[in-house]
Scaffold this motif. Structure first.
Motif, PDB file in Angstrom:
ATOM      1  N   ALA A 137      78.793  -8.481 -68.971  1.00 11.17           N
ATOM      2  CA  ALA A 137      77.404  -8.088 -68.679  1.00 11.17           C
ATOM      3  C   ALA A 137      76.847  -8.985 -67.578  1.00 11.17           C
ATOM      4  O   ALA A 137      77.339 -10.076 -67.325  1.00 11.17           O
ATOM      5  CB  ALA A 137      76.554  -8.205 -69.937  1.00 11.17           C
ATOM      6  N   THR A 138      75.799  -8.487 -66.953  1.00 10.90           N
ATOM      7  CA  THR A 138      75.072  -9.261 -65.953  1.00 10.90           C
ATOM      8  C   THR A 138      73.740  -9.670 -66.561  1.00 10.90           C
ATOM      9  O   THR A 138      73.026  -8.831 -67.112  1.00 10.90           O
ATOM     10  CB  THR A 138      74.819  -8.416 -64.687  1.00 10.90           C
ATOM     11  OG1 THR A 138      76.076  -7.992 -64.160  1.00 10.90           O
ATOM     12  CG2 THR A 138      74.055  -9.203 -63.643  1.00 10.90           C
ATOM     13  N   LEU A 139      73.426 -10.954 -66.458  1.00 14.33           N
ATOM     14  CA  LEU A 139      72.138 -11.456 -66.930  1.00 14.33           C
ATOM     15  C   LEU A 139      71.342 -11.948 -65.744  1.00 14.33           C
ATOM     16  O   LEU A 139      71.892 -12.427 -64.754  1.00 14.33           O
ATOM     17  CB  LEU A 139      72.328 -12.603 -67.920  1.00 14.33           C
ATOM     18  CG  LEU A 139      73.028 -12.266 -69.224  1.00 14.33           C
ATOM     19  CD1 LEU A 139      73.147 -13.506 -70.092  1.00 14.33           C
ATOM     20  CD2 LEU A 139      72.278 -11.181 -69.977  1.00 14.33           C
ATOM     21  N   PHE A 140      70.024 -11.848 -65.873  1.00 12.70           N
ATOM     22  CA  PHE A 140      69.121 -12.301 -64.830  1.00 12.70           C
ATOM     23  C   PHE A 140      68.235 -13.399 -65.382  1.00 12.70           C
ATOM     24  O   PHE A 140      67.828 -13.356 -66.548  1.00 12.70           O
ATOM     25  CB  PHE A 140      68.273 -11.130 -64.313  1.00 12.70           C
ATOM     26  CG  PHE A 140      69.079 -10.122 -63.558  1.00 12.70           C
ATOM     27  CD1 PHE A 140      69.191 -10.205 -62.181  1.00 12.70           C
ATOM     28  CD2 PHE A 140      69.752  -9.117 -64.219  1.00 12.70           C
ATOM     29  CE1 PHE A 140      69.964  -9.294 -61.481  1.00 12.70           C
ATOM     30  CE2 PHE A 140      70.532  -8.192 -63.536  1.00 12.70           C
ATOM     31  CZ  PHE A 140      70.629  -8.281 -62.153  1.00 12.70           C
ATOM     32  N   LEU A 141      67.945 -14.373 -64.541  1.00 16.18           N
ATOM     33  CA  LEU A 141      67.079 -15.473 -64.916  1.00 16.18           C
ATOM     34  C   LEU A 141      66.028 -15.657 -63.833  1.00 16.18           C
ATOM     35  O   LEU A 141      66.256 -15.313 -62.668  1.00 16.18           O
ATOM     36  CB  LEU A 141      67.856 -16.777 -65.074  1.00 16.18           C
ATOM     37  CG  LEU A 141      68.899 -16.819 -66.184  1.00 16.18           C
ATOM     38  CD1 LEU A 141      70.251 -16.351 -65.672  1.00 16.18           C
ATOM     39  CD2 LEU A 141      69.019 -18.205 -66.758  1.00 16.18           C
ATOM     40  N   ARG A 142      64.895 -16.207 -64.221  1.00 10.59           N
ATOM     41  CA  ARG A 142      63.819 -16.515 -63.284  1.00 10.59           C
ATOM     42  C   ARG A 142      63.399 -17.956 -63.535  1.00 10.59           C
ATOM     43  O   ARG A 142      63.284 -18.381 -64.684  1.00 10.59           O
ATOM     44  CB  ARG A 142      62.624 -15.592 -63.521  1.00 10.59           C
ATOM     45  CG  ARG A 142      61.449 -15.870 -62.594  1.00 10.59           C
ATOM     46  CD  ARG A 142      60.185 -15.111 -62.972  1.00 10.59           C
ATOM     47  NE  ARG A 142      60.402 -13.676 -63.025  1.00 10.59           N
ATOM     48  CZ  ARG A 142      59.659 -12.852 -63.774  1.00 10.59           C
ATOM     49  NH1 ARG A 142      58.682 -13.312 -64.530  1.00 10.59           N
ATOM     50  NH2 ARG A 142      59.903 -11.563 -63.775  1.00 10.59           N
ATOM     51  N   LYS A 143      63.154 -18.680 -62.467  1.00 11.38           N
ATOM     52  CA  LYS A 143      62.688 -20.058 -62.606  1.00 11.38           C
ATOM     53  C   LYS A 143      61.170 -20.022 -62.767  1.00 11.38           C
ATOM     54  O   LYS A 143      60.457 -19.530 -61.905  1.00 11.38           O
ATOM     55  CB  LYS A 143      63.079 -20.897 -61.399  1.00 11.38           C
ATOM     56  CG  LYS A 143      62.969 -22.373 -61.644  1.00 11.38           C
ATOM     57  CD  LYS A 143      63.697 -23.151 -60.577  1.00 11.38           C
ATOM     58  CE  LYS A 143      63.999 -24.541 -61.083  1.00 11.38           C
ATOM     59  NZ  LYS A 143      64.805 -25.283 -60.123  1.00 11.38           N
ATOM     60  N   GLU A 144      60.714 -20.533 -63.927  1.00  6.59           N
ATOM     61  CA  GLU A 144      59.281 -20.593 -64.225  1.00  6.59           C
ATOM     62  C   GLU A 144      58.917 -22.023 -64.584  1.00  6.59           C
ATOM     63  O   GLU A 144      59.545 -22.610 -65.469  1.00  6.59           O
ATOM     64  CB  GLU A 144      58.917 -19.672 -65.403  1.00  6.59           C
ATOM     65  CG  GLU A 144      59.028 -18.212 -65.095  1.00  6.59           C
ATOM     66  CD  GLU A 144      58.595 -17.322 -66.258  1.00  6.59           C
ATOM     67  OE1 GLU A 144      58.391 -17.825 -67.385  1.00  6.59           O
ATOM     68  OE2 GLU A 144      58.469 -16.110 -66.033  1.00  6.59           O
ATOM     69  N   ASN A 145      57.948 -22.569 -63.893  1.00  4.76           N
ATOM     70  CA  ASN A 145      57.489 -23.942 -64.155  1.00  4.76           C
ATOM     71  C   ASN A 145      58.651 -24.937 -64.173  1.00  4.76           C
ATOM     72  O   ASN A 145      58.713 -25.825 -65.021  1.00  4.76           O
ATOM     73  CB  ASN A 145      56.704 -24.006 -65.465  1.00  4.76           C
ATOM     74  CG  ASN A 145      55.472 -23.132 -65.431  1.00  4.76           C
ATOM     75  OD1 ASN A 145      54.765 -23.087 -64.422  1.00  4.76           O
ATOM     76  ND2 ASN A 145      55.213 -22.427 -66.504  1.00  4.76           N
ATOM     77  N   GLY A 146      59.602 -24.750 -63.271  1.00  2.00           N
ATOM     78  CA  GLY A 146      60.698 -25.695 -63.137  1.00  2.00           C
ATOM     79  C   GLY A 146      61.882 -25.472 -64.064  1.00  2.00           C
ATOM     80  O   GLY A 146      62.852 -26.217 -64.003  1.00  2.00           O
ATOM     81  N   SER A 147      61.814 -24.461 -64.942  1.00  2.00           N
ATOM     82  CA  SER A 147      62.907 -24.196 -65.882  1.00  2.00           C
ATOM     83  C   SER A 147      63.432 -22.781 -65.700  1.00  2.00           C
ATOM     84  O   SER A 147      62.668 -21.854 -65.449  1.00  2.00           O
ATOM     85  CB  SER A 147      62.418 -24.336 -67.326  1.00  2.00           C
ATOM     86  OG  SER A 147      61.990 -25.647 -67.580  1.00  2.00           O
TER      87      SER A 147
ATOM     88  N   LYS B  27      64.666 -19.328 -67.053  1.00  2.00           N
ATOM     89  CA  LYS B  27      64.402 -18.504 -68.231  1.00  2.00           C
ATOM     90  C   LYS B  27      65.146 -17.180 -68.088  1.00  2.00           C
ATOM     91  O   LYS B  27      65.205 -16.607 -66.999  1.00  2.00           O
ATOM     92  CB  LYS B  27      62.896 -18.197 -68.363  1.00  2.00           C
ATOM     93  CG  LYS B  27      61.988 -19.411 -68.361  1.00  2.00           C
ATOM     94  CD  LYS B  27      62.013 -20.095 -69.689  1.00  2.00           C
ATOM     95  CE  LYS B  27      61.002 -21.228 -69.738  1.00  2.00           C
ATOM     96  NZ  LYS B  27      60.752 -21.657 -71.092  1.00  2.00           N
ATOM     97  N   LEU B  28      65.702 -16.684 -69.199  1.00  2.00           N
ATOM     98  CA  LEU B  28      66.318 -15.364 -69.195  1.00  2.00           C
ATOM     99  C   LEU B  28      65.213 -14.351 -68.913  1.00  2.00           C
ATOM    100  O   LEU B  28      64.140 -14.421 -69.506  1.00  2.00           O
ATOM    101  CB  LEU B  28      66.967 -15.055 -70.534  1.00  2.00           C
ATOM    102  CG  LEU B  28      68.348 -15.662 -70.814  1.00  2.00           C
ATOM    103  CD1 LEU B  28      69.413 -14.969 -70.021  1.00  2.00           C
ATOM    104  CD2 LEU B  28      68.427 -17.141 -70.704  1.00  2.00           C
ATOM    105  N   CYS B  29      65.488 -13.412 -68.013  1.00  2.00           N
ATOM    106  CA  CYS B  29      64.413 -12.513 -67.581  1.00  2.00           C
ATOM    107  C   CYS B  29      64.978 -11.177 -67.139  1.00  2.00           C
ATOM    108  O   CYS B  29      65.154 -10.900 -65.951  1.00  2.00           O
ATOM    109  CB  CYS B  29      63.635 -13.173 -66.452  1.00  2.00           C
ATOM    110  SG  CYS B  29      62.033 -12.399 -66.156  1.00  2.00           S
ATOM    111  N   ASP B  30      65.256 -10.317 -68.110  1.00  2.00           N
ATOM    112  CA  ASP B  30      65.843  -9.009 -67.794  1.00  2.00           C
ATOM    113  C   ASP B  30      64.978  -8.147 -66.873  1.00  2.00           C
ATOM    114  O   ASP B  30      65.519  -7.372 -66.107  1.00  2.00           O
ATOM    115  CB  ASP B  30      66.184  -8.256 -69.083  1.00  2.00           C
ATOM    116  CG  ASP B  30      67.192  -7.167 -68.816  1.00  2.00           C
ATOM    117  OD1 ASP B  30      68.259  -7.479 -68.249  1.00  2.00           O
ATOM    118  OD2 ASP B  30      66.915  -6.004 -69.153  1.00  2.00           O
TER     119      ASP B  30
END
Length: 151
Positions: free
Chosen positions: A130-140, A142-145
């Motif tokens: 599978a492909t997972l997507f992440l987003r950087k929020e406030n320096g961390s 986060k998993l973000c589909d």
């Protein structure tokens, strides 16, 4: 007096299964991929992995939380947009699950970072990659589909 029909609440185990199906497959795959990568690369004394290592660790930690039914940790590792969309579907959002639960290996590879968005390929035994997507929020990270649909 007229009362509106009330829907019976979902049984906690049914809600937990629903949450697991929503998160488990991608997360399990991520954990298998990351664990495999870490096992192959050994300890990286020279550094150099930077954000990619941070992303791999995030994915592995997330898969561990899913395997343990650790709802509190799962929610904390989701981007705000996704967490807001699932928090009410979880029967016990503060539950930390079973720390003794069996962990499923995960392999994480092909980490691609573009700005504050990352894409990784994950796999776990007996599951499709599978492909997972992440987003950087406030320096961390986060998993973000929802980022999947912005492409």
């Amino acid at each position: 007096m007229e009362s509106s029909p009330q829907q019976p609440p979902l049984h906690p185990s049914a809600l937990r299964r629903k949450l697991l199906w929503v998160f488990a497959l991608p997360v399990v795959l991520v954990v298998v991929v990351i664990a495999g990568y870490l096992a192959r690369s050994g300890s990286d004394a020279g550094g150099g992995g930077g954000e990619q290592d941070e992303i791999r660790k995030t994915v592995v930690d997330f898969s561990i939380a899913v395997d343990r039914n650790d709802n509190a940790t799962v929610l904390s590792m989701l981007c705000l947009q996704e967490a807001e969309g699932v928090v009410y579907d979880i029967d016990s959002p503060d539950d930390h699950g079973d720390p003794q639960a069996e962990l499923i290996p995960i392999t994480v590879k092909d980490v691609r970072v573009t700005g504050d968005i990352a894409e990784v390929q994950v796999s776990r035994p007996q599951q499709q990659p599978a492909t997972l997507f992440l987003r950087k929020e406030n320096g961390s990270w986060k998993l973000c589909d929802p980022e999947r649909y912005r492409r």
